[in-house]
Design a protein around this motif. Structure first.
Motif, mmCIF file in Angstrom:
data_model
loop_
_atom_site.group_PDB
_atom_site.id
_atom_site.type_symbol
_atom_site.label_atom_id
_atom_site.label_comp_id
_atom_site.label_asym_id
_atom_site.label_seq_id
_atom_site.Cartn_x
_atom_site.Cartn_y
_atom_site.Cartn_z
ATOM 1 N N PRO A 20 0.805 -1.234 0.000
ATOM 2 C CA PRO A 20 0.000 0.000 0.000
ATOM 3 C C PRO A 20 0.828 1.270 0.000
ATOM 4 O O PRO A 20 0.383 2.315 -0.478
ATOM 5 C CB PRO A 20 -0.818 -0.123 1.296
ATOM 6 C CG PRO A 20 -0.858 -1.581 1.591
ATOM 7 C CD PRO A 20 0.463 -2.107 1.127
ATOM 8 N N TRP A 21 2.047 1.186 0.551
ATOM 9 C CA TRP A 21 2.899 2.370 0.684
ATOM 10 C C TRP A 21 3.940 2.472 -0.423
ATOM 11 O O TRP A 21 4.721 3.432 -0.443
ATOM 12 C CB TRP A 21 3.607 2.335 2.041
ATOM 13 C CG TRP A 21 2.665 2.197 3.187
ATOM 14 C CD1 TRP A 21 2.355 1.069 3.888
ATOM 15 C CD2 TRP A 21 1.881 3.245 3.778
ATOM 16 N NE1 TRP A 21 1.441 1.342 4.870
ATOM 17 C CE2 TRP A 21 1.133 2.670 4.820
ATOM 18 C CE3 TRP A 21 1.743 4.617 3.511
ATOM 19 C CZ2 TRP A 21 0.249 3.415 5.609
ATOM 20 C CZ3 TRP A 21 0.868 5.357 4.296
ATOM 21 C CH2 TRP A 21 0.135 4.761 5.324
ATOM 22 N N PRO A 23 3.911 3.394 -3.531
ATOM 23 C CA PRO A 23 4.006 4.615 -4.350
ATOM 24 C C PRO A 23 4.663 5.794 -3.648
ATOM 25 O O PRO A 23 5.122 6.726 -4.310
ATOM 26 C CB PRO A 23 2.529 4.931 -4.673
ATOM 27 C CG PRO A 23 1.800 3.646 -4.498
ATOM 28 C CD PRO A 23 2.503 2.958 -3.364
ATOM 29 N N VAL A 24 4.694 5.777 -2.301
ATOM 30 C CA VAL A 24 5.208 6.944 -1.586
ATOM 31 C C VAL A 24 6.513 6.659 -0.844
ATOM 32 O O VAL A 24 7.114 7.570 -0.275
ATOM 33 C CB VAL A 24 4.156 7.480 -0.589
ATOM 34 C CG1 VAL A 24 2.928 7.968 -1.336
ATOM 35 C CG2 VAL A 24 3.767 6.419 0.436
ATOM 36 N N MET A 206 -3.214 -4.888 -3.710
ATOM 37 C CA MET A 206 -2.907 -3.610 -3.068
ATOM 38 C C MET A 206 -2.178 -2.670 -4.025
ATOM 39 O O MET A 206 -2.391 -1.448 -4.003
ATOM 40 C CB MET A 206 -2.054 -3.845 -1.817
ATOM 41 C CG MET A 206 -2.783 -4.501 -0.668
ATOM 42 S SD MET A 206 -3.995 -3.380 0.061
ATOM 43 C CE MET A 206 -4.729 -4.456 1.296
ATOM 44 N N PRO A 210 -5.037 1.474 -6.301
ATOM 45 C CA PRO A 210 -5.152 2.920 -6.567
ATOM 46 C C PRO A 210 -5.509 3.259 -8.002
ATOM 47 O O PRO A 210 -6.014 4.358 -8.272
ATOM 48 C CB PRO A 210 -3.739 3.441 -6.215
ATOM 49 C CG PRO A 210 -3.184 2.434 -5.272
ATOM 50 C CD PRO A 210 -3.723 1.121 -5.740
ATOM 51 N N THR A 216 -6.511 5.859 -0.727
ATOM 52 C CA THR A 216 -5.228 6.448 -0.337
ATOM 53 C C THR A 216 -4.316 5.373 0.223
ATOM 54 O O THR A 216 -4.786 4.312 0.667
ATOM 55 C CB THR A 216 -5.427 7.539 0.732
ATOM 56 O OG1 THR A 216 -5.932 6.922 1.939
ATOM 57 C CG2 THR A 216 -6.402 8.598 0.240
ATOM 58 N N PRO A 217 -2.996 5.610 0.234
ATOM 59 C CA PRO A 217 -2.093 4.645 0.854
ATOM 60 C C PRO A 217 -2.437 4.362 2.316
ATOM 61 O O PRO A 217 -2.304 3.231 2.780
ATOM 62 C CB PRO A 217 -0.719 5.327 0.721
ATOM 63 C CG PRO A 217 -0.852 6.204 -0.478
ATOM 64 C CD PRO A 217 -2.260 6.704 -0.431
ATOM 65 N N LEU A 220 -5.384 1.877 2.399
ATOM 66 C CA LEU A 220 -4.917 0.547 2.025
ATOM 67 C C LEU A 220 -3.985 -0.026 3.079
ATOM 68 O O LEU A 220 -4.006 -1.236 3.343
ATOM 69 C CB LEU A 220 -4.207 0.612 0.672
ATOM 70 C CG LEU A 220 -5.087 0.889 -0.546
ATOM 71 C CD1 LEU A 220 -4.231 1.053 -1.791
ATOM 72 C CD2 LEU A 220 -6.099 -0.230 -0.740
ATOM 73 N N GLY A 221 -3.154 0.849 3.677
ATOM 74 C CA GLY A 221 -2.246 0.388 4.717
ATOM 75 C C GLY A 221 -2.986 -0.165 5.919
ATOM 76 O O GLY A 221 -2.588 -1.193 6.490
#
Length: 247
Positions: A20-21, A23-24, A206, A210, A216-217, A220-221
């Motif tokens: 989930p994270w 992308p960031v 996951m 998006p 949002t992350p 999903l997180g």
């Protein structure tokens, strides 16, 4: 479980929590988290001389996945011998003195307990901090590696809990074991592989979520944080994990 099963299940679990994270997060941080989980997934077996962590090779891993894992595994003996001789043996001596009991080195003993892997993670992180400081390298990613290593160790224990030999989580303070019914040496035991596929598929979901729905992350997180232990609980129920009598 076999070394390749430990690695596959642990990395798939880590992937589900990280996805989930993705992308960031900094790609370097993701690589460190996965590498720490990889090493930790085999570290508790440093109490067995024939373990995969000493061989520099993941037995049972095949195909392209096996080539990747075995490529990474060349560094494993460094961690394996460090844990065995500079952490496991000293900790065994300390516990035997504190508890006033003679300690016999055994597979699935101290290194297969919550206290053992917790202390191992702290001490190994300390060794790495000293080495990185001596090399004048930054320590910024060391906490991430240490946490991922600990998570990999705990996942190793959870995975071995699903086998008939089981795990004494509170060893050396208690010998009460939790054990399941997964026999990893037979050709007809498909549960570890099937569960790895489930975890990997969830991680893939996951990653693409998006692009399919508005989310949002963080959302999903939270879903991954709740769903991952629930999936593991279901797997342990399928493996018929239960508390064994004292041996």
């Amino acid at each position: 479980m076999r070394g390749d099963q430990h690695v596959s299940l642990s990395l798939a679990t880590a992937g589900l929590l990280i996805a989930p994270w993705a992308p960031v997060l900094d790609p370097t941080l993701i690589a460190v988290l996965l590498f720490g989980t990889f090493v930790g997934s085999l570290a508790p077996d440093a109490d067995a001389v024939d373990a995969a962590i000493f061989n520099g090779r993941i037995g049972g891993a095949k195909g392209k996945r096996g080539q990747v894992l075995n490529g990474l595994a060349v560094v494993l003996p460094v961690f394996g011998y460090t844990i065995r001789y500079l952490i496991y043996y000293p900790l065994s001596l300390i516990f035997s003195l504190l508890l006033r009991k003679s300690y016999r080195h055994r597979h699935r003993g101290l290194l297969h307990s919550f206290a053992g892997v917790g202390l191992t993670s702290l001490i190994l992180s300390g060794y790495l901090a000293l080495i990185l400081t001596w090399l004048e390298w930054p320590l910024s990613l060391l906490p991430a590696f240490g946490c991922a290593f600990f998570a990999g160790c705990v996942l190793h224990l959870v995975e071995d809990t699903c086998t008939p030999a089981g795990i004494a989580w509170l060893y050396p303070f208690s010998r009460r074991r939790m054990a399941g019914r997964v026999r990893t040496q037979g050709d007809f035991e498909v549960r570890p592989t099937a569960f790895t596929i489930v975890l990997a598929a969830a991680a893939g979901g996951m990653l693409i979520a998006p692009f399919v729905i508005a989310t949002t992350p963080g959302e999903l997180g939270r879903l991954a944080l709740i769903g991952t232990p629930l999936l593991w609980l279901l797997f342990m129920l399928v493996c018929r994990v239960r508390r064994e009598r004292n041996r």
